[in-house]
Design an enzyme around this catalytic site. Structure first.
Site, mmCIF file in Angstrom:
data_model
loop_
_atom_site.group_PDB
_atom_site.id
_atom_site.type_symbol
_atom_site.label_atom_id
_atom_site.label_comp_id
_atom_site.label_asym_id
_atom_site.label_seq_id
_atom_site.Cartn_x
_atom_site.Cartn_y
_atom_site.Cartn_z
ATOM 1 N N GLY A 208 0.807 -1.221 0.000
ATOM 2 C CA GLY A 208 0.000 0.000 0.000
ATOM 3 C C GLY A 208 0.836 1.265 0.000
ATOM 4 O O GLY A 208 1.669 1.447 0.867
ATOM 5 N N SER A 209 0.617 2.149 -0.942
ATOM 6 C CA SER A 209 1.519 3.290 -1.077
ATOM 7 C C SER A 209 1.028 4.237 -2.167
ATOM 8 O O SER A 209 -0.123 4.185 -2.578
ATOM 9 C CB SER A 209 2.930 2.783 -1.403
ATOM 10 O OG SER A 209 2.866 1.732 -2.339
#
Length: 250
Positions: A208-209
């Site tokens: 997640g980013s």
């Protein structure tokens, strides 16, 4: 087949298959399977074993590495990440990229340019790709916080890694891999001096980013806020092309 030329006249072959799992993620998946087997078969906690087995499947899915068909237009800037366009703004380039480097290579200056921010959820492919063909001129790692990557200030506060790619004609494009709430590791596949193709894999961010890309001056986005984009395939912009685009959410 990887490397096969395809076009809009039907040249090439279309095939379907399960995407490969990037080597960076295989060890995590194998460890998760081992733990699942231990609790399910050795300890006898079947419910926990099945839960961990599902987790291992999710890990393999997270690190999937599908092939992409990369547009070959001379001025095309392709998306470096899968995800949703969460922000489009006129901002100065990152301060780490504004000035000339120690080797004398020029920076991007401080004049505002268009920044496109792409948010990647844990369900998106997290392999990042080069937006253009050229030479990797800089890779700068900046330690920081782990706030929600969807926030505007994540570009300045979160742990991140800047990359600068220069085309043969001198056009330079910077993009930034930004860690988020869950992401704790940015892994580069390239180093300064490497020559890359448009759409080539250049790194990943675990769990997640977000990725920011800074377009050259005089170039506007060809995608809209909220649009889904695909790394290596969606054309974010065309160098030197401007103009307002509007869409209707339906």
């Amino acid at each position: 087949m990887s490397g096969e030329l395809r076009d809009n006249r039907g040249r090439g072959e279309a095939e379907w298959g399960l995407p490969a799992v990037h080597p960076e993620g295989r060890k995590f998946g194998v460890i998760a399977i081992g733990v699942a087997l231990f609790f399910g078969l050795v300890v006898g906690w079947e419910a926990l074993g099945w839960l961990l087995a599902a987790l291992s499947a999710g890990i393999f899915a997270f690190f999937r590495d599908p092939e992409r068909v990369v547009p070959q237009g001379d001025n095309a800037i392709v998306s470096p990440a899968d995800g949703q366009v969460s922000l489009i703004a006129q901002v100065p380039p990152p301060v780490e990229m504004q000035n000339a480097a120690e080797d004398g290579s020029p920076g991007l200056g401080s004049d505002p340019v268009t920044r496109i921010s792409i948010f990647m959820s844990v369900f998106d492919v997290h392999i990042n790709r080069s937006p253009i063909a050229g030479t990797i001129r800089r890779i700068i790692y900046v330690p920081g916080r782990f706030m929600n990557a969807d926030l505007d200030k994540a570009s300045d506060d979160n742990e991140r890694q800047h990359m600068l790619v220069e085309r043969a004609d001198g056009t330079r494009i910077a993009f930034t891999q930004i860690a988020g709430l869950v992401a704790r590791r940015i892994v580069p596949f390239v180093k300064p001096g490497d020559i890359v193709a448009a759409g080539q894999r250049i790194g990943l961010i675990r769990f997640g980013s977000r990725v920011d890309i800074y377009l050259p001056a005089g170039t506007d986005a060809k995608v809209l806020l909220g649009q889904r984009v695909i790394a290596g395939e969606t054309i974010l912009a065309e160098i030197g092309t401007t103009g307002l685009l509007e869409g209707v959410n339906q």
